[in-house]
Design a protein around this motif. Structure first.
Motif: not given
Length: 232
Positions: A178, A203, A206-207, A210-211, A213
Motif C-alpha cells: 500500500e 480496503e 477505500r482508505r 477517505e484519506t 492519498t
C-alpha cells in the motif's frame, strides 16, 4: 545517408537513445530535401543533417523531447512564418525515437517476481527486481533481468519515472504494498499494478478515497489486483 541508417542500427543494438529525423516532404524553397536524415542523441548532439539553419535546431529540440516521451511525431513547418527563414518554403519531418526499451520494475522477488523476471525480457522489457531478501535476489540472473538487494522504499527514491516505466508491486507485506502504491500512483508511468485479493484491493481503495492519498481519478488507472480473472 547510408551511414546514418547504419548509425541508427548501431544505436538500436546498443540500446542507446537516439531519434531518427527524416524529411518526408518539402514544398518550395528550403534547406533540406525529402529523404534527408539526421540522428539526434539525448544530449542534443547529432549526425547527418536535414539542411541546417533554424529548422534543424528546432527539430533537434523536438527530437530530444520525443526521446524523453518515447513517442514518434510528424511535424510540419512553414519556414518563413514559423521560423523566420527567408527561403519561405514548407517542410515536413518525421521524428522517431530509437533504442528505447520499456523498463519493468518489480517490487518483490517472490514467486510472482521470479516469474516476471523470466518472462518479461522475452517480451522486450529491461527488468529490475527489488527485494531486501538477498537469497531471493541471488536467483535473478537471467538475460535482461537484474536484481538488487535493497529496502523497497529506499530503492523507490532512486527510480526515474517516465512514460517508459512499468511497475508491479508484489511484496510479502500488505502495508508495504500500500505504501509503495501511494508513492507511485501520482508519478508518471506507463503501467502500475499491484497483487492482492479482492478484499485487500477494496480496503486500499477505500482508505485511499477517505484519506485522499491517491486521487480519485487515478484509482481506475491502477491495475489491481493484477492477473487474469479465472473461474470468476
Amino acid at each position: 545517408m547510408q551511414d546514418i541508417l547504419e548509425e541508427a542500427l548501431t544505436s538500436i543494438k546498443q540500446h542507446n537513445k537516439a531519434a531518427l529525423c527524416i524529411v518526408t516532404e518539402t514544398i518550395g524553397s528550403g534547406p533540406g530535401k525529402a529523404g534527408s536524415k539526421m540522428l539526434v542523441y539525448s544530449d542534443g548532439s547529432s549526425k547527418g543533417t536535414i539542411g541546417g539553419g533554424a529548422v534543424e535546431l528546432e527539430v533537434i529540440g523536438l527530437a530530444q523531447k520525443q526521446l524523453s516521451l518515447g513517442k514518434p511525431i510528424m511535424v510540419s513547418f512553414n519556414l518563413s512564418e514559423d521560423l523566420k527563414m527567408s527561403c519561405g518554403g514548407k517542410m515536413q519531418v518525421y521524428i522517431e525515437p530509437l533504442g528505447i526499451i520499456p523498463r519493468l520494475i518489480v517490487f518483490g522477488a517472490g514467486h510472482v517476481g521470479q516469474a516476471l523476471a523470466k518472462l518479461a525480457p522475452g517480451l522486450g522489457f529491461s527488468t529490475l527486481v527489488i527485494d531486501p531478501r538477498e537469497d531471493l535476489i541471488a536467483t535473478i540472473n537471467g538475460p535482461g533481468s537484474k536484481g538488487i538487494v535493497s529496502p523497497y522504499l529506499t530503492a523507490l527514491q532512486d527510480l526515474i519515472f517516465d512514460e517508459n516505466i512499468y511497475i508491479v508491486i508484489t511484496t510479502p507485506n500488505h502495508a508495504t504494498d500500500e505504501t509503495l502504491l501511494i508513492q507511485c500512483a501520482t508519478q508518471q508511468y506507463a503501467y502500475l499494478g499491484m497483487i492482492g485479493s479482492r478484499r485487500k484491493v477494496e480496503e486500499i481503495k477505500r482508505r485511499a478515497i477517505e484519506t485522499a492519498t491517491i486521487p480519485a481519478h487515478v484509482l481506475p488507472l491502477i491495475d489491481m489486483p493484477i492477473g487474469i480473472p479465472i473461474a470468476t
